[in-house]
Design a protein around this motif. Structure first.
Motif, PDB file in Angstrom:
ATOM      1  N   GLY A  70       0.884  -1.307  -0.029  1.00 45.96           N
ATOM      2  CA  GLY A  70      -0.010   0.031   0.002  1.00 45.96           C
ATOM      3  C   GLY A  70       0.857   1.353   0.029  1.00 45.96           C
ATOM      4  O   GLY A  70       0.515   2.165  -0.625  1.00 45.96           O
ATOM      5  N   GLN A  71       1.874   1.248   0.659  1.00 46.18           N
ATOM      6  CA  GLN A  71       2.662   2.318   0.912  1.00 46.18           C
ATOM      7  C   GLN A  71       3.528   2.697  -0.509  1.00 46.18           C
ATOM      8  O   GLN A  71       3.814   3.741  -0.736  1.00 46.18           O
ATOM      9  N   MET A  72       3.681   1.440  -1.098  1.00 45.02           N
ATOM     10  CA  MET A  72       4.527   1.811  -2.500  1.00 45.02           C
ATOM     11  C   MET A  72       3.631   2.522  -3.614  1.00 45.02           C
ATOM     12  O   MET A  72       4.043   2.905  -4.428  1.00 45.02           O
ATOM     13  N   GLN A  73       2.172   2.331  -3.257  1.00 45.21           N
ATOM     14  CA  GLN A  73       1.130   2.864  -3.999  1.00 45.21           C
ATOM     15  C   GLN A  73       1.560   2.543  -5.756  1.00 45.21           C
ATOM     16  O   GLN A  73       1.435   3.623  -6.612  1.00 45.21           O
ATOM     17  N   ASP A  74       1.761   1.531  -6.132  1.00 46.05           N
ATOM     18  CA  ASP A  74       1.956   1.141  -7.250  1.00 46.05           C
ATOM     19  C   ASP A  74       0.944   0.018  -7.813  1.00 46.05           C
ATOM     20  O   ASP A  74       0.715  -1.106  -7.200  1.00 46.05           O
ATOM     21  N   GLU A  75      -0.022   0.400  -8.754  1.00 48.25           N
ATOM     22  CA  GLU A  75      -1.343  -0.218  -9.192  1.00 48.25           C
ATOM     23  C   GLU A  75      -1.004  -1.685  -9.693  1.00 48.25           C
ATOM     24  O   GLU A  75      -1.690  -2.539  -9.618  1.00 48.25           O
ATOM     25  N   SER A  76       0.494  -1.879  -9.932  1.00 46.40           N
ATOM     26  CA  SER A  76       0.585  -3.434 -10.288  1.00 46.40           C
ATOM     27  C   SER A  76       0.585  -4.413  -9.012  1.00 46.40           C
ATOM     28  O   SER A  76       0.675  -5.561  -9.365  1.00 46.40           O
ATOM     29  N   ALA A  77       0.438  -3.766  -7.843  1.00 45.37           N
ATOM     30  CA  ALA A  77       0.225  -4.756  -6.758  1.00 45.37           C
ATOM     31  C   ALA A  77      -1.101  -4.973  -6.485  1.00 45.37           C
ATOM     32  O   ALA A  77      -1.518  -5.680  -5.691  1.00 45.37           O
ATOM     33  N   ASN A  78      -2.122  -4.536  -7.206  1.00 42.88           N
ATOM     34  CA  ASN A  78      -3.585  -4.579  -7.421  1.00 42.88           C
ATOM     35  C   ASN A  78      -4.025  -6.032  -7.181  1.00 42.88           C
ATOM     36  O   ASN A  78      -4.554  -6.451  -6.491  1.00 42.88           O
ATOM     37  N   THR A  79      -3.418  -6.796  -8.211  1.00 40.34           N
ATOM     38  CA  THR A  79      -3.890  -8.087  -8.484  1.00 40.34           C
ATOM     39  C   THR A  79      -3.620  -9.034  -7.089  1.00 40.34           C
ATOM     40  O   THR A  79      -4.388  -9.670  -6.470  1.00 40.34           O
ATOM     41  N   VAL A  80      -2.346  -8.870  -6.597  1.00 35.77           N
ATOM     42  CA  VAL A  80      -2.191  -9.703  -5.389  1.00 35.77           C
ATOM     43  C   VAL A  80      -2.776  -9.281  -4.283  1.00 35.77           C
ATOM     44  O   VAL A  80      -3.239 -10.236  -3.277  1.00 35.77           O
ATOM     45  N   LEU A  81      -3.190  -8.082  -3.814  1.00 36.41           N
ATOM     46  CA  LEU A  81      -3.910  -7.429  -3.084  1.00 36.41           C
ATOM     47  C   LEU A  81      -5.389  -7.898  -2.873  1.00 36.41           C
ATOM     48  O   LEU A  81      -5.935  -8.036  -2.076  1.00 36.41           O
ATOM     49  N   ILE A  82      -6.004  -7.749  -4.247  1.00 37.60           N
ATOM     50  CA  ILE A  82      -7.382  -8.139  -4.271  1.00 37.60           C
ATOM     51  C   ILE A  82      -7.558  -9.721  -3.836  1.00 37.60           C
ATOM     52  O   ILE A  82      -8.419 -10.347  -3.343  1.00 37.60           O
ATOM     53  N   ASN A  83      -6.606 -10.562  -4.313  1.00 36.12           N
ATOM     54  CA  ASN A  83      -6.348 -12.142  -4.061  1.00 36.12           C
ATOM     55  C   ASN A  83      -6.691 -12.198  -2.660  1.00 36.12           C
ATOM     56  O   ASN A  83      -7.260 -13.017  -2.086  1.00 36.12           O
ATOM     57  N   ILE A  84      -5.619 -11.397  -1.775  1.00 38.04           N
ATOM     58  CA  ILE A  84      -5.746 -11.594  -0.494  1.00 38.04           C
ATOM     59  C   ILE A  84      -6.974 -11.253   0.116  1.00 38.04           C
ATOM     60  O   ILE A  84      -7.561 -11.852   1.175  1.00 38.04           O
ATOM     61  N   LEU A  85      -7.620 -10.049  -0.129  1.00 37.85           N
ATOM     62  CA  LEU A  85      -8.905  -9.527   0.421  1.00 37.85           C
ATOM     63  C   LEU A  85      -9.725 -10.520   0.120  1.00 37.85           C
ATOM     64  O   LEU A  85     -10.770 -10.632   1.158  1.00 37.85           O
ATOM     65  N   GLN A  86      -9.850 -11.277  -0.995  1.00 35.72           N
ATOM     66  CA  GLN A  86     -10.937 -12.087  -1.319  1.00 35.72           C
ATOM     67  C   GLN A  86     -10.778 -13.643  -0.834  1.00 35.72           C
ATOM     68  O   GLN A  86     -11.716 -14.389  -0.822  1.00 35.72           O
ATOM     69  N   ASP A  87      -9.600 -13.844  -0.200  1.00 39.71           N
ATOM     70  CA  ASP A  87      -9.199 -15.247   0.344  1.00 39.71           C
ATOM     71  C   ASP A  87      -9.862 -15.220   1.877  1.00 39.71           C
ATOM     72  O   ASP A  87      -8.968 -14.583   2.555  1.00 39.71           O
ATOM     73  N   ILE A  88     -11.048 -15.752   2.025  1.00 32.67           N
ATOM     74  CA  ILE A  88     -11.530 -15.916   3.529  1.00 32.67           C
ATOM     75  C   ILE A  88     -10.669 -16.754   4.460  1.00 32.67           C
ATOM     76  O   ILE A  88     -10.999 -16.904   5.535  1.00 32.67           O
ATOM     77  N   LYS A  89      -9.734 -17.580   3.733  1.00 33.37           N
ATOM     78  CA  LYS A  89      -8.983 -18.357   4.626  1.00 33.37           C
ATOM     79  C   LYS A  89      -7.937 -17.517   5.323  1.00 33.37           C
ATOM     80  O   LYS A  89      -7.230 -17.903   6.212  1.00 33.37           O
ATOM     81  N   GLN A  90      -7.586 -16.259   4.789  1.00 40.16           N
ATOM     82  CA  GLN A  90      -6.562 -15.188   5.257  1.00 40.16           C
ATOM     83  C   GLN A  90      -7.163 -14.708   6.574  1.00 40.16           C
ATOM     84  O   GLN A  90      -8.284 -14.616   6.732  1.00 40.16           O
ATOM     85  N   GLU A  91      -6.045 -14.528   7.376  1.00 39.48           N
ATOM     86  CA  GLU A  91      -6.465 -13.793   8.830  1.00 39.48           C
ATOM     87  C   GLU A  91      -7.034 -12.405   8.790  1.00 39.48           C
ATOM     88  O   GLU A  91      -6.871 -11.772   7.775  1.00 39.48           O
ATOM     89  N   PRO A  92      -8.127 -12.167   9.497  1.00 43.91           N
ATOM     90  CA  PRO A  92      -8.835 -10.919   9.559  1.00 43.91           C
ATOM     91  C   PRO A  92      -7.858  -9.685   9.239  1.00 43.91           C
ATOM     92  O   PRO A  92      -7.956  -8.563   8.580  1.00 43.91           O
ATOM     93  N   MET A  93      -6.827  -9.638  10.202  1.00 45.83           N
ATOM     94  CA  MET A  93      -5.757  -8.621  10.114  1.00 45.83           C
ATOM     95  C   MET A  93      -4.992  -8.501   8.739  1.00 45.83           C
ATOM     96  O   MET A  93      -4.885  -7.435   8.468  1.00 45.83           O
ATOM     97  N   VAL A  94      -5.092  -9.561   7.988  1.00 41.86           N
ATOM     98  CA  VAL A  94      -4.037  -9.499   6.911  1.00 41.86           C
ATOM     99  C   VAL A  94      -4.998  -9.196   5.527  1.00 41.86           C
ATOM    100  O   VAL A  94      -4.726  -8.306   4.832  1.00 41.86           O
ATOM    101  N   ARG A  95      -6.363  -9.611   5.773  1.00 47.99           N
ATOM    102  CA  ARG A  95      -7.314  -8.939   4.658  1.00 47.99           C
ATOM    103  C   ARG A  95      -7.615  -7.532   4.968  1.00 47.99           C
ATOM    104  O   ARG A  95      -7.787  -6.845   4.105  1.00 47.99           O
TER     105      ARG A  95
END
Length: 272
Positions: free
Chosen positions: A63-88
């Motif tokens: 997020g601090q890098m503010q590079d939109e090429s990171a969007n894909t991995v971040l969206i995948n993490i947000l959508q992954d309900i197996k990830q810990e709440p603090m990570v999502r």
């Protein structure tokens, strides 16, 4: 000139689970400072790790890098309900920080997420108000919208005086785990000794949510005085992994704050 080979070498440190966590964190922040696609690839690879704390920090740095090429991995993490709440949650905040139309449309889908830490993730501008008492009243008002409470929080942070900081400290006793986590993060940004007893009290409370305790530990590490060092040492063997690891990283931050080292993100020196 930093070569791609050097960046990949730093990435190997980050992704090596046999290395001390503090070394991996320094590698992460070095990659954040370097930026670029290779750094983002190295950071993204580390989301396979088992440490919720590390994954939380990976998202924060992207997020601090503010590079939109990171969007894909971040969206995948947000959508992954197996990830810990603090990570999502941190992935959602990172998407908000990058703020492309694509990421904003994704975030709208998670406003009513069943995981409260995700649903309550808000980027919020500070209120234009200089009355500390009024801002504190909003901050502590459980009936006020969370968005307004965040705006009050950031307005108090921007004042940077003792009265405003003490008002923020009261926020550690109110609201959801995510809200208190954000208060602790802000107190870490301010790095003022007067907040240490309040942060220590929350860290020491074994009944407090581990997300709050983790952020209090990192805030104490950022402040880095002798009292912080003593408190953090007491929780190096905490039964909650994220708290234990946060104290380990926070102590490394304390050592850095009290050393002649030029910068915390020093992994380039290690691999060179």
């Amino acid at each position: 000139m930093i070569t791609e080979a050097q960046i990949k070498a730093i990435g190997k440190v980050l992704n090596d689970e046999t290395r001390p966590l503090k070394e991996r964190f320094r590698a992460l922040f070095t990659l954040r400072n370097i930026g670029g696609s290779t750094s983002i690839d190295c950071i993204s690879e580390a989301f396979m790790d088992s440490s919720a704390l590390l994954k939380h920090e990976l998202a924060y740095c992207l997020g601090q890098m503010q590079d939109e090429s990171a969007n894909t991995v971040l969206i995948n993490i947000l959508q992954d309900i197996k990830q810990e709440p603090m990570v999502r949650h941190e992935a959602a905040e990172a998407l908000g920080a990058i703020a492309t139309p694509e990421s904003l449309s994704i975030l709208e889908k998670y406003v009513k997420d069943p995981v409260v830490e995700v649903a309550e993730t808000y980027p919020a501008p500070p209120l234009n108000d200089s009355n500390i008492q009024e801002l504190q009243n909003i901050l502590l008002d459980d009936k006020a919208s969370l968005f307004q409470r965040y705006r009050a929080m950031f307005a108090l942070r921007n004042m940077r005086n003792n009265a405003a900081i003490l008002a923020l400290c009261e926020g550690l006793n109110h609201g959801s785990a995510l809200f208190k986590h954000e208060v602790a993060f802000v107190l870490g940004q301010l790095q003022n000794d007067i907040s240490v007893p309040y942060l220590a009290k929350s860290l020491e409370n074994s009944l407090e949510n581990e997300m709050v305790r983790h952020e209090c530990a990192e805030a104490l590490g950022a402040i880095g005085n002798e009292e912080c060092y003593k408190v953090l040492n007491n929780y190096l063997n905490d039964e909650k992994r994220v708290v234990k690891e946060s104290c380990e990283i926070a102590l490394d931050m304390c050592e850095y704050e009290n050393s002649p080292e030029f910068q915390y993100a020093n992994a380039l020196q290690v691999v060179s």
